[in-house]
Design an enzyme around this catalytic site. Structure first.
Site, PDB file in Angstrom:
ATOM      1  N   GLU A 112      -9.726   2.391   2.036  1.00  0.00           N
ATOM      2  CA  GLU A 112      -8.784   1.277   2.079  1.00  0.00           C
ATOM      3  C   GLU A 112      -7.768   1.366   3.225  1.00  0.00           C
ATOM      4  O   GLU A 112      -7.200   2.434   3.478  1.00  0.00           O
ATOM      5  CB  GLU A 112      -7.983   1.211   0.772  1.00  0.00           C
ATOM      6  CG  GLU A 112      -8.734   0.572  -0.362  1.00  0.00           C
ATOM      7  CD  GLU A 112      -7.807   0.151  -1.480  1.00  0.00           C
ATOM      8  OE1 GLU A 112      -6.697  -0.342  -1.210  1.00  0.00           O
ATOM      9  OE2 GLU A 112      -8.203   0.347  -2.648  1.00  0.00           O
ATOM     10  N   ARG A 113      -7.572   0.236   3.859  1.00  0.00           N
ATOM     11  CA  ARG A 113      -6.455   0.101   4.812  1.00  0.00           C
ATOM     12  C   ARG A 113      -5.172   0.427   4.042  1.00  0.00           C
ATOM     13  O   ARG A 113      -4.975  -0.087   2.953  1.00  0.00           O
ATOM     14  CB  ARG A 113      -6.447  -1.343   5.298  1.00  0.00           C
ATOM     15  CG  ARG A 113      -5.212  -1.774   6.005  1.00  0.00           C
ATOM     16  CD  ARG A 113      -5.355  -3.162   6.559  1.00  0.00           C
ATOM     17  NE  ARG A 113      -5.292  -4.196   5.533  1.00  0.00           N
ATOM     18  CZ  ARG A 113      -5.320  -5.497   5.836  1.00  0.00           C
ATOM     19  NH1 ARG A 113      -5.462  -5.879   7.088  1.00  0.00           N
ATOM     20  NH2 ARG A 113      -5.263  -6.408   4.879  1.00  0.00           N
ATOM     21  N   ASN A 132       0.842  -1.204   0.000  1.00  0.00           N
ATOM     22  CA  ASN A 132       0.000   0.000   0.000  1.00  0.00           C
ATOM     23  C   ASN A 132       0.873   1.248   0.000  1.00  0.00           C
ATOM     24  O   ASN A 132       2.066   1.198   0.332  1.00  0.00           O
ATOM     25  CB  ASN A 132      -0.872   0.015   1.264  1.00  0.00           C
ATOM     26  CG  ASN A 132      -1.969  -1.027   1.242  1.00  0.00           C
ATOM     27  OD1 ASN A 132      -2.765  -1.091   0.316  1.00  0.00           O
ATOM     28  ND2 ASN A 132      -1.999  -1.858   2.282  1.00  0.00           N
ATOM     29  N   ASN A 155     -10.378  -2.945   5.395  1.00  0.00           N
ATOM     30  CA  ASN A 155     -10.857  -2.142   4.262  1.00  0.00           C
ATOM     31  C   ASN A 155     -12.371  -1.997   4.406  1.00  0.00           C
ATOM     32  O   ASN A 155     -13.062  -3.004   4.619  1.00  0.00           O
ATOM     33  CB  ASN A 155     -10.515  -2.847   2.944  1.00  0.00           C
ATOM     34  CG  ASN A 155      -9.016  -3.068   2.783  1.00  0.00           C
ATOM     35  OD1 ASN A 155      -8.270  -2.131   2.538  1.00  0.00           O
ATOM     36  ND2 ASN A 155      -8.583  -4.305   2.969  1.00  0.00           N
ATOM     37  N   CYS A 170      -4.475  -7.669  -4.110  1.00  0.00           N
ATOM     38  CA  CYS A 170      -5.052  -6.397  -4.614  1.00  0.00           C
ATOM     39  C   CYS A 170      -5.699  -6.710  -5.957  1.00  0.00           C
ATOM     40  O   CYS A 170      -4.990  -7.051  -6.917  1.00  0.00           O
ATOM     41  CB  CYS A 170      -3.954  -5.358  -4.758  1.00  0.00           C
ATOM     42  SG  CYS A 170      -4.538  -3.815  -5.492  1.00  0.00           S
ATOM     43  N   CYS A 180     -11.780  -0.371  -5.468  1.00  0.00           N
ATOM     44  CA  CYS A 180     -11.070  -1.424  -4.723  1.00  0.00           C
ATOM     45  C   CYS A 180     -11.564  -2.762  -5.270  1.00  0.00           C
ATOM     46  O   CYS A 180     -12.718  -3.137  -5.037  1.00  0.00           O
ATOM     47  CB  CYS A 180     -11.354  -1.296  -3.228  1.00  0.00           C
ATOM     48  SG  CYS A 180     -10.576  -2.588  -2.244  1.00  0.00           S
ATOM     49  N   GLY A 181     -10.697  -3.480  -5.981  1.00  0.00           N
ATOM     50  CA  GLY A 181     -11.121  -4.694  -6.692  1.00  0.00           C
ATOM     51  C   GLY A 181     -11.583  -5.802  -5.766  1.00  0.00           C
ATOM     52  O   GLY A 181     -12.678  -6.372  -5.950  1.00  0.00           O
TER      53      GLY A 181
HETATM   54  N1  LIG Z   1      -5.592  -1.864   0.872  1.00  0.00           N
HETATM   55  C1  LIG Z   1      -5.750  -3.321   0.755  1.00  0.00           C
HETATM   56  C2  LIG Z   1      -4.936  -3.854  -0.446  1.00  0.00           C
HETATM   57  C3  LIG Z   1      -5.370  -3.231  -1.775  1.00  0.00           C
HETATM   58  C4  LIG Z   1      -6.743  -3.676  -2.169  1.00  0.00           C
HETATM   59  C5  LIG Z   1      -7.378  -2.919  -3.335  1.00  0.00           C
HETATM   60  N2  LIG Z   1      -6.618  -1.821  -3.910  1.00  0.00           N
HETATM   61  C6  LIG Z   1      -7.866  -3.864  -4.411  1.00  0.00           C
HETATM   62  O1  LIG Z   1      -7.957  -3.465  -5.588  1.00  0.00           O
HETATM   63  O2  LIG Z   1      -8.211  -5.029  -4.055  1.00  0.00           O
HETATM   64  C7  LIG Z   1      -5.242  -3.997   2.046  1.00  0.00           C
HETATM   65  O3  LIG Z   1      -4.306  -3.480   2.664  1.00  0.00           O
HETATM   66  O4  LIG Z   1      -5.795  -5.049   2.407  1.00  0.00           O
END
Ligand SMILES: N[C@H](CCC[C@H](N)C(=O)O)C(=O)O
Length: 271
Positions: A203-204, A59, A185, A68, A212-213
């Protein structure tokens, strides 16, 4: 240091060709939107013994994450754009397990297999443990916030929104309640109809993102389990549109776009 910048429905990433010595620090500096290039996260490939290649994700605050979804689509497009893999269907190793990916040469969209959702959450990330998909609640500013928790690639909290809640306050607050010792998240979900969701995610490790996928996929799973939506749903996020298929495993499909290629002056520390 050579880099390429991609986005998946507005969730943006820096991809580098080398394996950094200190990925946590590099992610923080290269993702800084003033002192660095600016992105939600850093991605790089490394060899794998169990799959075609390994996906590494950090991140923008420098914290590592197991998976991610938008980043995985950008990773696949990066591999194809740079002729680093010949196949259009292959397996990727992640800290969340093996992910199947499929690159559509016609649409340039990427479909990824996120595995099965986990509702029995007895892990360091959730304390006390949550054993099944059951509604949780917490008091905040005189309101009761109701939510669900699921792990799909990474930890996600799902809040079905109504007009009375202020998501800008609740996002950061809910992300760091004692139930989530390593943060969570937070996905705010609006049911448009049985086929369409609107999702906004705090998002975390990155804060508010345009998409956020794994978050939209987790939102689709919980909505389907609660009989609010069908198995295959279209998801509208601030950065664009995604498709989620809730089958035996969960699939996420959508675009990934290269924005830039360049050279990052690693020596540039914050002055
Ligand atoms: N921030 C999330 C990771 C990125 C997830 C997000 N950008 C996606 O597209 O799934 C975490 O630390 O668990």
């Amino acid at each position: 240091m050579e880099f390429q910048k991609y986005h998946g429905t507005g969730n943006d990433f820096i991809l580098i060709h080398e394996i950094p010595n200190n990925p946590n620090q590099l992610a923080k500096s290269i993702c800084d939107r003033h002192f660095g290039i600016g992105a939600d996260g850093l991605i790089y490939a490394s060899p794998s013994q169990i799959a075609d290649i390994k996906f590494n994700y950090y991140n923008s605050d420098g914290s590592i994450a197991p998976m991610c979804g938008n980043g995985m689509r950008c990773f696949v497009k990066y591999l194809k754009d740079n002729d680093l893999i010949a196949k259009n269907e292959f397996m990727v190793e992640t800290l969340a397990g093996l992910v199947s990916v499929c690159y559509n040469t016609e649409t340039k969209h990427i479909k990824i297999g996120l595995g099965q959702p986990k509702f029995d959450l007895d892990t360091p990330d959730v304390n006390p443990p949550i054993k099944s998909l059951e509604e949780q609640s917490i008091a905040y500013e005189g309101q009761i916030i109701r939510f669900y928790v699921v792990n799909l690639g990474t930890l996600h909290t799902i809040v079905f929104v109504n007009d009375s809640i202020d998501i800008n306050q609740i996002g950061p607050y809910l992300s760091s309640i004692p139930l989530f010792p390593n943060l969570s998240n937070i996905n705010f979900v609006e049911i448009v109809d049985q086929n369409i969701l609107k999702v906004t995610t705090y998002e975390r490790g990155a804060g508010w993102t345009l998409s956020c996928g794994t978050g939209v996929s987790a939102s689709a799973v919980v909505s389907y389990q609660l009989k609010k939506t069908k198995q295959d749903v279209n998801i509208i996020v601030p950065g664009g549109k995604l498709k989620v298929y809730v089958q035996k495993q969960v699939f996420l499909e959508g675009p990934a776009v290269r924005i830039a290629t360049g050279d990052y002056e690693v020596s540039n520390e914050k002055i």
